[in-house]
Write a protein that holds these residues in place. Structure first.
Motif, short mmCIF file in Angstrom:
data_model
loop_
_atom_site.label_atom_id
_atom_site.label_comp_id
_atom_site.label_asym_id
_atom_site.label_seq_id
_atom_site.Cartn_x
_atom_site.Cartn_y
_atom_site.Cartn_z
N ALA A 45 56.10 -43.62 78.38
CA ALA A 45 57.43 -43.08 78.16
C ALA A 45 57.47 -42.21 76.91
O ALA A 45 58.20 -41.20 76.87
CB ALA A 45 58.45 -44.21 78.05
N SER A 46 56.69 -42.56 75.90
CA SER A 46 56.67 -41.75 74.68
C SER A 46 56.12 -40.35 74.96
O SER A 46 56.58 -39.37 74.37
CB SER A 46 55.85 -42.44 73.59
N GLU A 47 55.15 -40.25 75.86
CA GLU A 47 54.62 -38.94 76.25
C GLU A 47 55.68 -38.14 77.00
O GLU A 47 55.78 -36.92 76.82
CB GLU A 47 53.40 -39.11 77.15
N ILE A 48 56.44 -38.81 77.83
CA ILE A 48 57.47 -38.14 78.62
C ILE A 48 58.58 -37.64 77.71
O ILE A 48 59.10 -36.54 77.90
CB ILE A 48 58.03 -39.08 79.71
N ARG A 49 58.95 -38.42 76.71
CA ARG A 49 60.02 -38.01 75.79
C ARG A 49 59.67 -36.76 75.01
O ARG A 49 60.55 -36.02 74.58
CB ARG A 49 60.35 -39.14 74.82
N LYS A 50 58.37 -36.49 74.83
CA LYS A 50 57.94 -35.30 74.11
C LYS A 50 58.04 -34.04 74.97
O LYS A 50 57.99 -32.94 74.45
CB LYS A 50 56.50 -35.47 73.61
N SER A 56 59.67 -31.16 77.50
CA SER A 56 60.96 -30.48 77.65
C SER A 56 61.54 -30.84 79.02
O SER A 56 60.84 -31.42 79.87
CB SER A 56 60.79 -28.97 77.52
N SER A 57 62.76 -30.48 79.23
CA SER A 57 63.42 -30.77 80.50
C SER A 57 62.70 -30.10 81.67
O SER A 57 62.53 -30.70 82.73
CB SER A 57 64.87 -30.30 80.43
N GLU A 58 62.27 -28.86 81.46
CA GLU A 58 61.58 -28.13 82.51
C GLU A 58 60.23 -28.77 82.83
O GLU A 58 59.82 -28.85 83.98
CB GLU A 58 61.36 -26.66 82.12
N GLU A 59 59.52 -29.22 81.79
CA GLU A 59 58.23 -29.87 81.99
C GLU A 59 58.41 -31.17 82.77
O GLU A 59 57.58 -31.51 83.62
CB GLU A 59 57.55 -30.15 80.66
N MET A 60 59.48 -31.92 82.46
CA MET A 60 59.74 -33.17 83.18
C MET A 60 60.00 -32.89 84.66
O MET A 60 59.51 -33.60 85.53
CB MET A 60 60.92 -33.92 82.57
N GLU A 61 60.79 -31.86 84.93
CA GLU A 61 61.09 -31.50 86.33
C GLU A 61 59.82 -31.10 87.07
O GLU A 61 59.61 -31.50 88.22
CB GLU A 61 62.10 -30.35 86.39
N LYS A 62 58.96 -30.33 86.41
CA LYS A 62 57.71 -29.90 87.03
C LYS A 62 56.81 -31.09 87.31
O LYS A 62 56.24 -31.22 88.39
CB LYS A 62 57.00 -28.90 86.12
N LYS A 63 56.67 -31.99 86.34
CA LYS A 63 55.83 -33.18 86.50
C LYS A 63 56.39 -34.08 87.61
O LYS A 63 55.63 -34.64 88.41
CB LYS A 63 55.74 -33.94 85.18
N LYS A 123 55.64 -45.70 89.67
CA LYS A 123 56.08 -46.10 88.33
C LYS A 123 56.24 -44.89 87.41
O LYS A 123 57.17 -44.84 86.61
CB LYS A 123 55.12 -47.12 87.73
N ASP A 124 55.34 -43.92 87.52
CA ASP A 124 55.47 -42.70 86.72
C ASP A 124 56.73 -41.93 87.09
O ASP A 124 57.43 -41.41 86.21
CB ASP A 124 54.24 -41.81 86.89
N ILE A 125 57.04 -41.87 88.37
CA ILE A 125 58.27 -41.21 88.82
C ILE A 125 59.47 -41.92 88.23
O ILE A 125 60.41 -41.29 87.72
CB ILE A 125 58.34 -41.17 90.37
N ALA A 126 59.47 -43.24 88.27
CA ALA A 126 60.58 -44.03 87.73
C ALA A 126 60.72 -43.81 86.23
O ALA A 126 61.84 -43.70 85.71
CB ALA A 126 60.38 -45.50 88.04
N ARG A 127 59.60 -43.73 85.51
CA ARG A 127 59.65 -43.50 84.06
C ARG A 127 60.28 -42.15 83.75
O ARG A 127 61.12 -42.03 82.85
CB ARG A 127 58.26 -43.56 83.46
N ILE A 128 59.88 -41.12 84.48
CA ILE A 128 60.44 -39.79 84.24
C ILE A 128 61.93 -39.78 84.53
O ILE A 128 62.73 -39.25 83.75
CB ILE A 128 59.71 -38.72 85.08
N LYS A 129 62.34 -40.39 85.64
CA LYS A 129 63.77 -40.43 85.98
C LYS A 129 64.56 -41.22 84.94
O LYS A 129 65.69 -40.86 84.61
CB LYS A 129 63.96 -41.03 87.37
N THR A 130 63.98 -42.28 84.41
CA THR A 130 64.65 -43.08 83.39
C THR A 130 64.85 -42.28 82.12
O THR A 130 65.94 -42.29 81.53
CB THR A 130 63.84 -44.35 83.08
#
Length: 67
Positions: free
Chosen positions: A3-8, A10-17, A48-55
């Protein structure tokens, strides 16, 4: 992915991932259906990775980027 990696990200990067992970999950389910899946635990990890990003996305939506 933590989750710490995901928080770093950007919004666009999260959507792409998120999009990449959903595509990977689809492909894994397809491989499972035709009995060519090598590592069935990968499905669980991708979910689980999908759930982490959505969270994290929801947390940012509720509390802003500085949460």
């Amino acid at each position: 992915m933590k989750a710490s990696e995901i928080r770093k990200m950007s919004s666009e990067e999260m959507e792409k991932k998120l999009s990449e992970l959903k595509d990977e999950l689809f492909n894994l389910h397809f491989q499972q259906a035709i009995n060519q899946l090598d590592n069935p635990m990968r499905i669980r990890a991708v979910k689980k990775d999908i759930a982490r990003i959505k969270t994290v996305q929801r947390d940012v939506q509720l509390h802003g980027a500085n949460a």
